[in-house]
Write an enzyme that holds these catalytic residues in place. Structure first.
Site, short mmCIF file in Angstrom:
data_model
loop_
_atom_site.label_atom_id
_atom_site.label_comp_id
_atom_site.label_asym_id
_atom_site.label_seq_id
_atom_site.Cartn_x
_atom_site.Cartn_y
_atom_site.Cartn_z
CG ASP A 154 -2.13 0.83 1.14
OD1 ASP A 154 -3.22 0.30 1.37
OD2 ASP A 154 -2.00 2.02 0.80
CG ASN A 155 0.13 4.74 -2.56
OD1 ASN A 155 -0.86 4.61 -1.85
ND2 ASN A 155 0.12 5.42 -3.69
CG LEU A 156 0.70 3.57 3.89
CD1 LEU A 156 1.73 3.77 5.00
CD2 LEU A 156 -0.52 2.82 4.46
N GLY A 176 -4.99 4.71 1.76
CA GLY A 176 -4.97 3.69 2.83
C GLY A 176 -4.38 4.30 4.10
CE1 TYR A 225 -13.06 3.54 -8.80
CE2 TYR A 225 -15.41 3.46 -9.23
CZ TYR A 225 -14.30 2.94 -8.61
OH TYR A 225 -14.40 1.82 -7.83
#
Ligand code: UDP
Length: 327
Positions: free
Chosen positions: A31-33, A36, A144
């Site tokens: 996860d690149n946060l 997240g 999206y």
């Protein structure tokens, strides 16, 4: 078993990690946060079988080593939300399409045993048939939806061409604990819970008779694991609750005043998954009732205390691109 969850620190990803840990897996979060949050992993952060890698799926070089010795891959990393996708289509394409390509190539290189992709029911646009089966026309209404669908096309193509044991799940309106409490104007639950805890009226689109197939997040985590255990390859399945609930019903359960918003272009009156295929092929069915799910959200309403409280004016401003391009 080692399971890799891209987007594992996200809303749905974190519930999947929790379920996989409970099933005894080693879980590798990638996860690149950016959207997240480590907070989402708090309930099980001390579990020795959890690894967290702060890696971006767009960085193919950094991503590949994460796939070493991995058995199952769950690809949930991606960008959500309609309005920012209209404003920044290239960013959405890079993350949701190119990022998915990177995940597929790393999976292929490392001979993973299973890949399950989180696709979106927004691929159906404004459907002609309810409940909506997987064979319905694909008609994405905004970037999206398009980029999530292109990601699915890649997954299914990699399954056909390279025999990657991959499949896709098309998710309908997922809700539950750990859904976002900050950022762009987005999913209705977060908007309403922040309004409720701050004593503000609910901003209701149209007359509130529109309905959604609201699916509880732990049911979705269960569906991902059920899909991974199966032999199904190169297929896309709907994940839904088996029913659809109106916004008016949601308001009944939440209780409070309302204020109107104009109807939004490109938005279906109903979303309602036909889940016959997944019931038949995987024996999966949602278990959590809408009343119980909303009850769980209300127990955790404190999480929205400091969330942005949207009103008619701020929503009009935040959704101006929506009305400009989709009308
Ligand atoms: N909705 C609403 N007020 C809001 C945001 C959403 O009444 O402030 C309604 C919207 O019309 C839709 C439902 O809630 O029928 C779900 O909206 P969301 O954006 O969560 O999901 P989507 O429309 O993409 O299914």
């Amino acid at each position: 078993m080692i399971s890799l969850v891209t987007g594992g620190a996200g809303f749905i990803g974190s519930h999947l990690c929790e379920a996989l840990l409970k099933a005894g897996h080693t879980v590798r979060v990638v996860d690149n946060l950016s959207t997240g949050r480590m907070e989402n992993l708090q309930d099980f952060i001390d579990n020795k079988n959890l690894e967290v890698h702060k890696v971006d799926i767009c960085d193919a070089k950094a991503l590949s080593p994460c796939f070493e010795n991995v058995d199952w891959v769950f690809h949930l990393a991606g960008l959500a939300d309609i309005v920012p996708s209209i404003e920044e289509p290239v960013y959405y394409f890079n993350v949701n399409v190119q990022g998915t390509l990177n995940v597929l190539e790393s999976s292929r290189k490392h001979n993973i045993k299973r890949l399950v992709y989180a696709a979106s029911s927004s691929c159906y646009g404004i459907p002609d048939v309810y409940p909506t089966p997987e064979t319905s026309a694909i008609q994405p209404q905004y970037p999206y939806a398009l980029t999530k669908y292109l990601g699915e096309e890649l997954v299914l193509h990699w399954a056909n061409t390279y025999k990657l044991p991959a499949m896709s799940l098309r998710l309908f309106n997922i809700y539950g604990p750990r859904s976002r409490t900050s950022g762009a104007y987005g999913a209705v639950f977060g908007v309403f819970l922040a309004q409720k805890i701050n004593g503000q009226p609910f901003t209701v689109v149209g007359d509130g008779t529109q309905s959604r197939d609201f699916t509880y997040v732990t049911d979705v985590a269960d569906a991902f694991i059920t899909a991974a255990k199966s032999n199904l390859v190169g297929d896309a399945l709907n994940i839904g609750s088996g029913e659809h609930q109106s916004i008016n019903r949601l308001l009944e359960l939440l209780g409070g005043e309302r204020t109107p918003l104009p109807k939004r272009p490109g938005e279906p009156m109903i979303t309602f998954a036909d889940t016959a295929k997944i019931e038949e092929k995987l024996g999966w069915k949602a278990k959590v009732s809408f009343e119980d799910g909303v009850g769980e959200m209300l127990k955790r309403i404190d999480a929205w205390k400091n969330a942005p409280v949207w009103n008619q004016d701020t929503i009009a401003e935040a959704t101006s691109a929506w009305f400009k391009y989709l009308s």
